[in-house]
Design an enzyme around this catalytic site. Structure first.
Site, PDB file in Angstrom:
ATOM      1  N   ARG A  28      -7.299  -9.254  44.501  1.00  0.00           N
ATOM      2  CA  ARG A  28      -6.583 -10.016  45.530  1.00  0.00           C
ATOM      3  C   ARG A  28      -5.150 -10.230  45.060  1.00  0.00           C
ATOM      4  O   ARG A  28      -4.916 -10.487  43.883  1.00  0.00           O
ATOM      5  CB  ARG A  28      -7.222 -11.400  45.757  1.00  0.00           C
ATOM      6  CG  ARG A  28      -8.697 -11.381  46.042  1.00  0.00           C
ATOM      7  CD  ARG A  28      -9.044 -10.734  47.355  1.00  0.00           C
ATOM      8  NE  ARG A  28      -8.399 -11.369  48.497  1.00  0.00           N
ATOM      9  CZ  ARG A  28      -8.437 -10.869  49.727  1.00  0.00           C
ATOM     10  NH1 ARG A  28      -9.078  -9.754  49.970  1.00  0.00           N
ATOM     11  NH2 ARG A  28      -7.835 -11.493  50.707  1.00  0.00           N
TER      12      ARG A  28
ATOM     13  N   SER B 101      -0.824  -1.059  30.754  1.00  0.00           N
ATOM     14  CA  SER B 101       0.172  -2.094  30.453  1.00  0.00           C
ATOM     15  C   SER B 101      -0.419  -3.474  30.704  1.00  0.00           C
ATOM     16  O   SER B 101      -1.029  -3.706  31.752  1.00  0.00           O
ATOM     17  CB  SER B 101       1.394  -1.948  31.370  1.00  0.00           C
ATOM     18  OG  SER B 101       1.873  -0.622  31.382  1.00  0.00           O
TER      19      SER B 101
ATOM     20  N   ASP C 162       2.619  -5.820  40.225  1.00  0.00           N
ATOM     21  CA  ASP C 162       2.749  -4.994  39.019  1.00  0.00           C
ATOM     22  C   ASP C 162       4.163  -4.995  38.439  1.00  0.00           C
ATOM     23  O   ASP C 162       4.591  -4.042  37.796  1.00  0.00           O
ATOM     24  CB  ASP C 162       2.261  -3.549  39.279  1.00  0.00           C
ATOM     25  CG  ASP C 162       0.775  -3.521  39.602  1.00  0.00           C
ATOM     26  OD1 ASP C 162       0.045  -4.376  39.072  1.00  0.00           O
ATOM     27  OD2 ASP C 162       0.348  -2.659  40.382  1.00  0.00           O
TER      28      ASP C 162
ATOM     29  N   HIS D   6      -2.715  -3.326  34.017  1.00  0.00           N
ATOM     30  CA  HIS D   6      -2.549  -2.271  35.014  1.00  0.00           C
ATOM     31  C   HIS D   6      -2.776  -0.918  34.336  1.00  0.00           C
ATOM     32  O   HIS D   6      -2.258  -0.682  33.242  1.00  0.00           O
ATOM     33  CB  HIS D   6      -1.140  -2.335  35.612  1.00  0.00           C
ATOM     34  CG  HIS D   6      -0.911  -1.296  36.656  1.00  0.00           C
ATOM     35  ND1 HIS D   6      -1.501  -1.366  37.906  1.00  0.00           N
ATOM     36  CD2 HIS D   6      -0.197  -0.148  36.645  1.00  0.00           C
ATOM     37  CE1 HIS D   6      -1.145  -0.295  38.604  1.00  0.00           C
ATOM     38  NE2 HIS D   6      -0.357   0.453  37.867  1.00  0.00           N
TER      39      HIS D   6
ATOM     40  N   GLU E 110       5.792 -12.423  41.237  1.00  0.00           N
ATOM     41  CA  GLU E 110       5.374 -12.379  42.640  1.00  0.00           C
ATOM     42  C   GLU E 110       5.304 -10.952  43.161  1.00  0.00           C
ATOM     43  O   GLU E 110       4.449 -10.602  43.960  1.00  0.00           O
ATOM     44  CB  GLU E 110       6.328 -13.217  43.496  1.00  0.00           C
ATOM     45  CG  GLU E 110       6.102 -14.695  43.275  1.00  0.00           C
ATOM     46  CD  GLU E 110       7.006 -15.544  44.134  1.00  0.00           C
ATOM     47  OE1 GLU E 110       7.020 -15.338  45.354  1.00  0.00           O
ATOM     48  OE2 GLU E 110       7.709 -16.401  43.579  1.00  0.00           O
TER      49      GLU E 110
ATOM     50  N   ASN F   5      -1.769  -9.818  33.497  1.00  0.00           N
ATOM     51  CA  ASN F   5      -2.570  -8.836  34.220  1.00  0.00           C
ATOM     52  C   ASN F   5      -2.598  -7.533  33.429  1.00  0.00           C
ATOM     53  O   ASN F   5      -1.720  -7.285  32.607  1.00  0.00           O
ATOM     54  CB  ASN F   5      -1.933  -8.581  35.598  1.00  0.00           C
ATOM     55  CG  ASN F   5      -2.686  -7.545  36.413  1.00  0.00           C
ATOM     56  OD1 ASN F   5      -3.921  -7.583  36.507  1.00  0.00           O
ATOM     57  ND2 ASN F   5      -1.963  -6.598  37.008  1.00  0.00           N
TER      58      ASN F   5
ATOM     59  N   GLY G 170     -15.774  -5.683  35.379  1.00  0.00           N
ATOM     60  CA  GLY G 170     -15.487  -6.616  34.303  1.00  0.00           C
ATOM     61  C   GLY G 170     -15.565  -6.036  32.906  1.00  0.00           C
ATOM     62  O   GLY G 170     -15.865  -6.765  31.954  1.00  0.00           O
TER      63      GLY G 170
HETATM   64  C1  GRF Z   1      -8.912  -1.658  35.311  1.00  0.00           C
HETATM   65  O1  GRF Z   1      -8.603  -0.303  35.348  1.00  0.00           O
HETATM   66  C2  GRF Z   1      -7.661  -2.486  35.416  1.00  0.00           C
HETATM   67  O2  GRF Z   1      -6.563  -1.916  34.804  1.00  0.00           O
HETATM   68  C3  GRF Z   1      -7.465  -2.545  36.899  1.00  0.00           C
HETATM   69  O3  GRF Z   1      -8.760  -2.669  37.432  1.00  0.00           O
HETATM   70  C4  GRF Z   1      -9.707  -2.093  36.540  1.00  0.00           C
HETATM   71  C5  GRF Z   1     -10.724  -3.150  36.222  1.00  0.00           C
HETATM   72  O4  GRF Z   1     -11.786  -2.669  35.452  1.00  0.00           O
HETATM   73  N1  GRF Z   1      -6.557  -3.612  37.243  1.00  0.00           N
HETATM   74  P1  GRF Z   1     -12.860  -3.689  34.870  1.00  0.00           P
HETATM   75  O5  GRF Z   1     -13.382  -4.525  36.027  1.00  0.00           O
HETATM   76  O6  GRF Z   1     -12.191  -4.531  33.836  1.00  0.00           O
HETATM   77  O7  GRF Z   1     -13.941  -2.820  34.298  1.00  0.00           O
END
Ligand code: GRF
Length: 205
Positions: free
Chosen positions: A92, A137, A146, A110, A143, A108, A11
């Protein structure tokens, strides 16, 4: 705007969003009102509690199908009056039903410069490909994994001695800048998703 954040782990992106939205000098249009984790031991839950944000653990293991799990998550978000959903290390894959019902309000992050290196192990993919620049990004969720219109990207040069670990660290620092920026744009109504899944930018770019 009332924001819900879905997490599964550390987090740190949630932390960046909490820090940003609670900083009075930022005058944020977003307020995080609910954090949902599918893992009871996610460290992010503690980060939310530190800001007195409501938390909920919904374990996917308690549901017989993805559809049922997503419906419960959706119900909690709706009950809390959430208007924007941020995925922040949520591990998930969401059902089409869920994604469609949050169209234009679900984003989201990535850890790669999409559309490159989708899926897991983005940093390993970047190192294997030998690219000299990678990044992160923030994008609207479609759906397809990424996929979805890109809102903000931040670039990170790759050093010759970078490993998956060092790269992850460097990119994560940029994620913490990119995510609040993107959420703020959405919460302020500066971006909107059209029917074709393209972004309408309210301000000239
Ligand atoms: C991050 O690298 C994010 O891009 C990916 O999962 C990781 C989550 O890190 N989807 P955190 O839990 O926010 O520290």
């Amino acid at each position: 705007k009332r924001v819900g954040v879905l997490i599964s782990g550390g987090g740190t992106n949630l932390q960046a969003l909490l820090d940003h939205t609670n900083d009075p000098t930022k005058n944020s249009a977003a307020e995080i009102v609910l954090v949902i984790s599918n893992k009871v031991d996610a460290k992010g839950l503690e980060r939310a509690r530190n800001f007195n944000v409501a938390t909920k653990v919904i374990s996917h293991k308690d549901f017989s199908s993805r559809v049922e799990f997503d419906r419960q998550v959706n119900k909690e978000l709706r009950d809390a009056g959430v208007e924007i959903v941020c995925l922040a290390g949520f591990m998930r894959v969401l059902t089409g039903e869920f994604v469609r019902s949050w169209k234009g309000a679900l984003i989201n992050i990535h850890p790669a410069l999409l559309p490159l290196f989708k899926g897991t192990h983005a940093h390993r993919q970047a190192l294997d490909a030998g690219v000299r620049v990678t990044g992160c990004s923030v994008h609207f969720v479609e759906e397809e994994i990424d996929a979805g219109a890109i809102i903000v990207q931040e670039a990170v040069p790759i050093a010759l001695d970078d490993t998956e670990e060092t790269l992850q660290e460097k990119v994560l620092m940029r994620e913490h800048v990119a995510y609040p920026k993107a959420l703020e744009m959405l919460a302020r109504g500066e971006i909107q998703l059209d029917d074709q899944g393209k972004i309408i930018w309210a301000t000239p770019k």
